[in-house]
Design an enzyme around this catalytic site. Structure first.
Site, mmCIF file in Angstrom:
data_model
loop_
_atom_site.group_PDB
_atom_site.id
_atom_site.type_symbol
_atom_site.label_atom_id
_atom_site.label_comp_id
_atom_site.label_asym_id
_atom_site.label_seq_id
_atom_site.Cartn_x
_atom_site.Cartn_y
_atom_site.Cartn_z
ATOM 1 N N THR A 1 0.753 -1.406 0.024
ATOM 2 C CA THR A 1 0.089 0.136 0.280
ATOM 3 C C THR A 1 0.916 1.374 -0.126
ATOM 4 O O THR A 1 0.735 2.358 -0.569
ATOM 5 C CB THR A 1 -1.181 0.043 1.034
ATOM 6 N N ARG B 1 -2.812 5.393 6.826
ATOM 7 C CA ARG B 1 -3.263 4.541 7.889
ATOM 8 C C ARG B 1 -2.910 4.185 9.375
ATOM 9 O O ARG B 1 -1.525 4.188 9.354
ATOM 10 C CB ARG B 1 -2.395 2.854 7.469
ATOM 11 N N HIS C 1 -10.481 -0.403 3.910
ATOM 12 C CA HIS C 1 -9.348 -0.175 3.013
ATOM 13 C C HIS C 1 -9.556 -0.397 1.993
ATOM 14 O O HIS C 1 -9.838 -0.337 0.548
ATOM 15 C CB HIS C 1 -8.804 -1.515 3.249
HETATM 16 C C1 NCD Z 1 -3.852 -5.841 4.064
HETATM 17 C C2 NCD Z 1 -3.640 -4.711 4.939
HETATM 18 O O1 NCD Z 1 -3.315 -4.003 5.084
HETATM 19 O O2 NCD Z 1 -5.035 -5.193 5.294
HETATM 20 N N1 NCD Z 1 -3.155 -5.687 2.751
HETATM 21 C C3 NCD Z 1 -2.855 -4.937 2.028
HETATM 22 O O3 NCD Z 1 -2.645 -3.482 1.810
HETATM 23 N N2 NCD Z 1 -2.567 -5.483 0.929
HETATM 24 C C4 NCD Z 1 -3.939 -7.493 4.580
HETATM 25 C C5 NCD Z 1 -3.755 -7.986 5.581
HETATM 26 O O4 NCD Z 1 -2.675 -7.235 6.005
HETATM 27 O O5 NCD Z 1 -4.244 -8.661 5.164
#
Ligand code: NCD
Length: 301
Positions: free
Chosen positions: A52, A102, A130
């Site tokens: 991300t 985040r 997300h």
């Molecule tokens: C996810 C998240 O951070 O929620 N990862 C992501 O952003 N691709 C999934 C995860 O951490 O399992």
């Protein structure tokens, strides 16, 4: 102001436009190379991230923008000195044109948006949502299936804490004639608020306890990691639904297998060779979808 906070906020038309712009950016990436010239985007991450954060940062750089960043904000920013998230946002918003955030708190992005003078982009809020992940998930489905109406999608694994699932099911609910199979152990079922949301939107939601309950010709299997870091009871052991070659044999050649990544054991490495495994392609699409989102937010439609 154009915050990205939850998948509740999107209309079907938004996705159609975003997908079209993403296609255009993929086809002519260099043409967009100066779109964010003179703009600064802050990426503020209080939880770990690879895809991300890096895909957002690559997206910003490919659009000609600049980045200010703290990748471990919980320890490396003034949070460790006791500064509240809202104070941090009130300060950073004066340095940049948008904030990609985040945070471990489900309400963080919405709270930040209340005080921010620049757009907040939710890059994962606790076990809540997300939204940008599910935009890239939906784009991936669109690329492989051409159309999101009439789809059947099996979401597998941690449906309780999996924020990517929460956002994805909300996006799918924008389309017609959607069936979602929710395969999880009893302790990790999809929260009631999402089941209700789906039912209200006319989506058929079918909880399952084994792969055998998912039809052979399901369009998409969306596997997820067990979010053990979010378990209140740290002793809780949950057996994963592992997808290996034997499991994949039970599904059609047209079924695609997705995963937001990172994966642990829930997809065996042998499955990577299977043409239906599209998770690495899915992560690559992420950068272009994020370019397209940033373009919409900072340059305008
Ligand atoms: C996810 C998240 O951070 O929620 N990862 C992501 O952003 N691709 C999934 C995860 O951490 O399992």
């Amino acid at each position: 102001m154009y915050h990205i906070l939850s998948c509740d906020q999107f209309l079907r038309q938004d996705l159609t436009e975003l997908f079209a712009l993403t296609d255009e950016i993929r086809a002519n990436t260099s043409r967009f190379g100066k779109a964010l010239q003179g703009k600064i985007v802050a990426t503020i991450f209080y939880e770990p991230s690879t895809r991300t954060r890096l895909s957002f940062e690559a997206a910003i750089l490919r659009l000609g923008g600049s980045i200010i960043s703290t990748e471990n904000a919980k320890e490396m920013s003034s949070a460790i000195k006791g500064e509240s998230l809202l104070d941090t946002i009130r300060v950073i918003d004066g340095y940049c044109d948008a904030i990609v955030l985040r945070h471990y708190d489900n309400r963080a992005a919405a709270n930040a948006a209340e005080v921010s003078s620049v757009p907040i982009i939710n890059a994962g809020s606790g076990s809540g949502e997300h939204p940008t992940q599910s935009l890239l998930d939906a784009y991936t489905i669109y690329k492989y299936k051409k159309n999101l109406d009439g789809l059947s999608v099996a979401v597998v694994g941690d449906l309780l804490f999996g924020r990517t699932v929460h956002s994805l099911v909300k996006l799918l609910a924008l389309f017609r004639d959607i069936t979602i199979y929710g395969l999880s152990r009893e302790v990790l079922e999809l929260p009631y608020e999402y089941v209700t949301y789906l039912r209200q939107k006319g989506v058929s939601y079918i909880p399952c306890r084994s792969f055998a309950e998912i039809p052979y010709d399901v369009d998409v299997i969306y596997q997820t990691r067990t979010q053990t870091e979010r378990f209140e009871n740290t002793d809780l052991q949950v057996e994963e639904f592992v997808i290996d070659e034997a499991v994949m044999k039970n599904f059609s050649p047209q079924t695609i297998l997705m995963h937001p990544l990172p994966r642990r054991n829930e997809i065996s490495p042998e499955v990577d060779q299977d043409k239906r495994a599209v998770y690495f392609q899915q992560s690559h699409y992420g950068m272009y979808v994020r370019m397209s989102l940033l373009y919409n937010i900072l340059v305008g439609k």
